[in-house]
Scaffold this motif. Structure first.
Motif, PDB file in Angstrom:
ATOM      1  N   VAL A 112       6.167 -10.023   1.010  1.00 20.38           N
ATOM      2  CA  VAL A 112       5.155  -9.057   1.629  1.00 20.38           C
ATOM      3  C   VAL A 112       3.885  -9.239   0.532  1.00 20.38           C
ATOM      4  O   VAL A 112       4.184  -8.887  -0.544  1.00 20.38           O
ATOM      5  CB  VAL A 112       5.147  -7.723   1.630  1.00 20.38           C
ATOM      6  N   ALA A 113       2.831 -10.009   0.904  1.00 17.54           N
ATOM      7  CA  ALA A 113       1.820 -10.413  -0.004  1.00 17.54           C
ATOM      8  C   ALA A 113       0.533  -9.405   0.382  1.00 17.54           C
ATOM      9  O   ALA A 113       0.195  -9.191   1.210  1.00 17.54           O
ATOM     10  CB  ALA A 113       1.451 -11.949   0.269  1.00 17.54           C
ATOM     11  N   VAL A 114      -0.012  -8.946  -0.982  1.00 20.22           N
ATOM     12  CA  VAL A 114      -1.283  -8.465  -0.695  1.00 20.22           C
ATOM     13  C   VAL A 114      -2.277  -8.962  -1.931  1.00 20.22           C
ATOM     14  O   VAL A 114      -1.681  -9.376  -3.033  1.00 20.22           O
ATOM     15  CB  VAL A 114      -1.096  -6.904  -1.213  1.00 20.22           C
ATOM     16  N   ARG A 115      -3.545  -9.189  -1.567  1.00 18.23           N
ATOM     17  CA  ARG A 115      -4.377  -9.842  -2.470  1.00 18.23           C
ATOM     18  C   ARG A 115      -5.660  -9.102  -2.422  1.00 18.23           C
ATOM     19  O   ARG A 115      -6.265  -9.197  -1.348  1.00 18.23           O
ATOM     20  CB  ARG A 115      -4.590 -11.512  -2.286  1.00 18.23           C
ATOM     21  N   LEU A 116      -6.285  -8.858  -3.663  1.00 18.44           N
ATOM     22  CA  LEU A 116      -7.429  -8.433  -3.627  1.00 18.44           C
ATOM     23  C   LEU A 116      -8.029  -7.265  -2.736  1.00 18.44           C
ATOM     24  O   LEU A 116      -8.853  -7.289  -1.791  1.00 18.44           O
ATOM     25  CB  LEU A 116      -8.630  -9.543  -3.584  1.00 18.44           C
ATOM     26  N   MET A 117      -7.272  -6.358  -2.604  1.00 18.37           N
ATOM     27  CA  MET A 117      -7.474  -5.115  -1.806  1.00 18.37           C
ATOM     28  C   MET A 117      -8.171  -3.923  -2.524  1.00 18.37           C
ATOM     29  O   MET A 117      -8.368  -2.736  -1.815  1.00 18.37           O
ATOM     30  CB  MET A 117      -6.181  -4.625  -1.000  1.00 18.37           C
ATOM     31  N   HIS A 118      -8.528  -4.192  -3.813  1.00 21.45           N
ATOM     32  CA  HIS A 118      -9.019  -2.904  -4.469  1.00 21.45           C
ATOM     33  C   HIS A 118     -10.330  -2.401  -3.714  1.00 21.45           C
ATOM     34  O   HIS A 118     -10.614  -1.285  -4.314  1.00 21.45           O
ATOM     35  CB  HIS A 118      -9.362  -3.534  -6.055  1.00 21.45           C
ATOM     36  N   ILE A 119     -11.330  -3.115  -3.215  1.00 24.17           N
ATOM     37  CA  ILE A 119     -12.269  -2.841  -2.613  1.00 24.17           C
ATOM     38  C   ILE A 119     -12.365  -2.077  -1.416  1.00 24.17           C
ATOM     39  O   ILE A 119     -13.066  -1.438  -0.783  1.00 24.17           O
ATOM     40  CB  ILE A 119     -13.516  -4.002  -2.542  1.00 24.17           C
TER      41      ILE A 119
ATOM     42  N   ALA B 264      -9.538   3.630  -5.286  1.00 27.95           N
ATOM     43  CA  ALA B 264      -8.562   3.915  -6.510  1.00 27.95           C
ATOM     44  C   ALA B 264      -8.572   2.658  -7.317  1.00 27.95           C
ATOM     45  O   ALA B 264      -8.996   1.570  -7.186  1.00 27.95           O
ATOM     46  CB  ALA B 264      -7.267   3.869  -5.542  1.00 27.95           C
ATOM     47  N   SER B 265      -8.255   3.128  -8.609  1.00 22.83           N
ATOM     48  CA  SER B 265      -8.218   2.418  -9.637  1.00 22.83           C
ATOM     49  C   SER B 265      -6.804   1.126  -9.437  1.00 22.83           C
ATOM     50  O   SER B 265      -5.595   1.634  -9.519  1.00 22.83           O
ATOM     51  CB  SER B 265      -8.051   2.817 -10.996  1.00 22.83           C
ATOM     52  N   THR B 266      -6.901  -0.028  -9.532  1.00 20.74           N
ATOM     53  CA  THR B 266      -6.072  -0.777  -9.589  1.00 20.74           C
ATOM     54  C   THR B 266      -4.945  -0.755 -10.532  1.00 20.74           C
ATOM     55  O   THR B 266      -3.806  -1.148 -10.414  1.00 20.74           O
ATOM     56  CB  THR B 266      -6.443  -2.393  -9.300  1.00 20.74           C
ATOM     57  N   ALA B 267      -5.631  -0.505 -11.827  1.00 20.50           N
ATOM     58  CA  ALA B 267      -4.574  -0.305 -12.845  1.00 20.50           C
ATOM     59  C   ALA B 267      -3.168   0.744 -12.554  1.00 20.50           C
ATOM     60  O   ALA B 267      -2.082   0.622 -13.189  1.00 20.50           O
ATOM     61  CB  ALA B 267      -5.322   0.330 -14.040  1.00 20.50           C
ATOM     62  N   ARG B 268      -3.408   1.668 -11.450  1.00 22.94           N
ATOM     63  CA  ARG B 268      -2.371   2.204 -11.083  1.00 22.94           C
ATOM     64  C   ARG B 268      -1.251   1.657 -10.344  1.00 22.94           C
ATOM     65  O   ARG B 268      -0.225   2.259 -10.343  1.00 22.94           O
ATOM     66  CB  ARG B 268      -2.664   3.780 -10.578  1.00 22.94           C
ATOM     67  N   LEU B 269      -1.236   0.646  -9.896  1.00 24.46           N
ATOM     68  CA  LEU B 269      -0.418   0.011  -8.981  1.00 24.46           C
ATOM     69  C   LEU B 269       0.877   0.008  -9.709  1.00 24.46           C
ATOM     70  O   LEU B 269       2.001   0.159  -8.972  1.00 24.46           O
ATOM     71  CB  LEU B 269      -0.852  -1.569  -8.570  1.00 24.46           C
ATOM     72  N   PRO B 270       1.180  -0.633 -10.948  1.00 22.20           N
ATOM     73  CA  PRO B 270       2.448  -0.685 -11.441  1.00 22.20           C
ATOM     74  C   PRO B 270       3.215   0.853 -11.294  1.00 22.20           C
ATOM     75  O   PRO B 270       4.448   0.674 -10.824  1.00 22.20           O
ATOM     76  CB  PRO B 270       2.302  -1.104 -12.931  1.00 22.20           C
ATOM     77  N   GLN B 271       2.565   1.755 -11.727  1.00 23.49           N
ATOM     78  CA  GLN B 271       2.976   3.203 -11.459  1.00 23.49           C
ATOM     79  C   GLN B 271       3.465   3.341 -10.081  1.00 23.49           C
ATOM     80  O   GLN B 271       4.401   4.001  -9.723  1.00 23.49           O
ATOM     81  CB  GLN B 271       2.007   4.159 -12.155  1.00 23.49           C
ATOM     82  N   MET B 272       2.482   3.009  -9.024  1.00 22.05           N
ATOM     83  CA  MET B 272       2.692   3.672  -7.673  1.00 22.05           C
ATOM     84  C   MET B 272       3.954   2.656  -7.133  1.00 22.05           C
ATOM     85  O   MET B 272       4.744   3.293  -6.396  1.00 22.05           O
ATOM     86  CB  MET B 272       1.617   3.240  -6.888  1.00 22.05           C
ATOM     87  N   MET B 273       4.004   1.719  -7.629  1.00 22.40           N
ATOM     88  CA  MET B 273       5.095   0.623  -7.312  1.00 22.40           C
ATOM     89  C   MET B 273       6.653   1.186  -7.515  1.00 22.40           C
ATOM     90  O   MET B 273       7.541   1.322  -6.941  1.00 22.40           O
ATOM     91  CB  MET B 273       5.130  -0.717  -7.635  1.00 22.40           C
ATOM     92  N   ARG B 274       6.548   1.655  -8.937  1.00 19.19           N
ATOM     93  CA  ARG B 274       7.801   2.085  -9.346  1.00 19.19           C
ATOM     94  C   ARG B 274       8.245   3.205  -8.824  1.00 19.19           C
ATOM     95  O   ARG B 274       9.279   3.637  -8.658  1.00 19.19           O
ATOM     96  CB  ARG B 274       7.510   2.425 -10.873  1.00 19.19           C
ATOM     97  N   SER B 275       7.241   4.348  -8.217  1.00 18.76           N
ATOM     98  CA  SER B 275       7.584   5.632  -7.827  1.00 18.76           C
ATOM     99  C   SER B 275       8.150   5.279  -6.368  1.00 18.76           C
ATOM    100  O   SER B 275       8.844   6.101  -5.636  1.00 18.76           O
ATOM    101  CB  SER B 275       6.141   6.577  -7.477  1.00 18.76           C
ATOM    102  N   LYS B 276       7.932   4.136  -5.775  1.00 23.17           N
ATOM    103  CA  LYS B 276       8.422   3.575  -4.636  1.00 23.17           C
ATOM    104  C   LYS B 276       9.936   2.823  -4.576  1.00 23.17           C
ATOM    105  O   LYS B 276      10.287   2.418  -3.605  1.00 23.17           O
ATOM    106  CB  LYS B 276       7.448   2.949  -3.629  1.00 23.17           C
ATOM    107  N   GLY B 277      10.499   2.698  -5.783  1.00 26.73           N
ATOM    108  CA  GLY B 277      11.530   2.405  -6.181  1.00 26.73           C
ATOM    109  C   GLY B 277      11.753   0.841  -6.434  1.00 26.73           C
ATOM    110  O   GLY B 277      12.776   0.261  -6.294  1.00 26.73           O
ATOM    111  N   LEU B 278      10.620  -0.084  -6.509  1.00 26.00           N
ATOM    112  CA  LEU B 278      10.509  -1.223  -6.918  1.00 26.00           C
ATOM    113  C   LEU B 278      10.757  -1.484  -8.556  1.00 26.00           C
ATOM    114  O   LEU B 278      10.427  -0.822  -9.176  1.00 26.00           O
ATOM    115  CB  LEU B 278       9.052  -1.834  -6.550  1.00 26.00           C
TER     116      LEU B 278
END
Length: 210
Positions: free
Chosen positions: A122-129, A194-208
């Motif tokens: 599953v790919a996502v690119r440049l969705m911060h905006i 939302a701040s893209t800087a939070r992505l790693p935290q959000m991904m870990r919270s979903k079990g990745l």
């Protein structure tokens, strides 16, 4: 997996010049990163299924389909205005393996039973905006829900709110670039993205696993 009237949060016009810009941006990113699908993923799988979230013009997905002729590919975007036409897909021999769907990446109802757990990549690119406020957590949740067990989420993005310019050539004027970045940050503040800087935290919270 189709919303009849999703609210389009894309901040730019969905016209021919914007589609051309997205396609040119894709070429730049692919050259800069050196891959379409990260080499350590299971991209040699003969039953490969690939999803592209917020796919825009679909250029990344159609490139993947051309590069991996066995892959079945689905693109999702909140608007279908920039999707390739059926004729374009036919002319490029992709009509049997590439499908596009109108769907909100942050839909609170999820991804739909037809696509849940269906994809190797599953790919996502440049969705911060495009993801506003608390929608970011839902967007990550939905992207993860598309993955097969042991699947890969490939999310390429940057965080304008914490980014800074690095001077690589001494004495070259950079005031214009500084002004552009400052203006972009001010624009994002008005959209409450939302701040893209939070992505790693959000991904870990979903079990990745990162």
């Amino acid at each position: 997996m189709t919303d009849s009237h999703p609210a389009d949060s894309y901040a730019l016009p969905r016209d021919a010049p914007e589609t051309a810009r997205l396609n040119e941006q894709h070429e730049y990113l692919t050259k800069a990163f050196g891959f379409l699908i990260y080499p350590s993923t299971s991209s040699d799988n003969p039953d490969l299924r690939v999803a592209d979230i917020a796919c825009g013009s679909g250029v990344w997905l159609t490139d993947v389909a051309a590069r991996f002729p066995f892959a079945r590919c689905d693109g999702f975007d909140i608007s279908g205005d920039q999707f390739p036409s059926s004729r374009q897909l036919e002319e490029n021999g992709l009509a049997e393996r590439v499908r596009f769907h109108v769907h909100n990446a942050a839909d609170p109802t999820g991804v739909g039973a037809a696509f849940a757990g269906a994809f190797d990549v599953v790919a996502v690119r440049l969705m911060h905006i495009d993801i506003l406020g608390a929608q970011s957590d839902q967007a990550v949740k939905n992207a993860v829900a598309l993955l097969k067990p042991e699947g890969y989420l490939q999310w390429i993005d940057w965080d304008p709110l914490t980014a800074h310019l690095v001077q690589t050539t001494p004495l070259v004027p950079r005031s214009g670039k500084d002004e552009l970045l400052t203006g972009f940050r001010a624009f994002l503040a008005t959209r409450h993205t939302a701040s893209t800087a939070r992505l790693p935290q959000m991904m870990r919270s979903k079990g990745l696993e990162m």
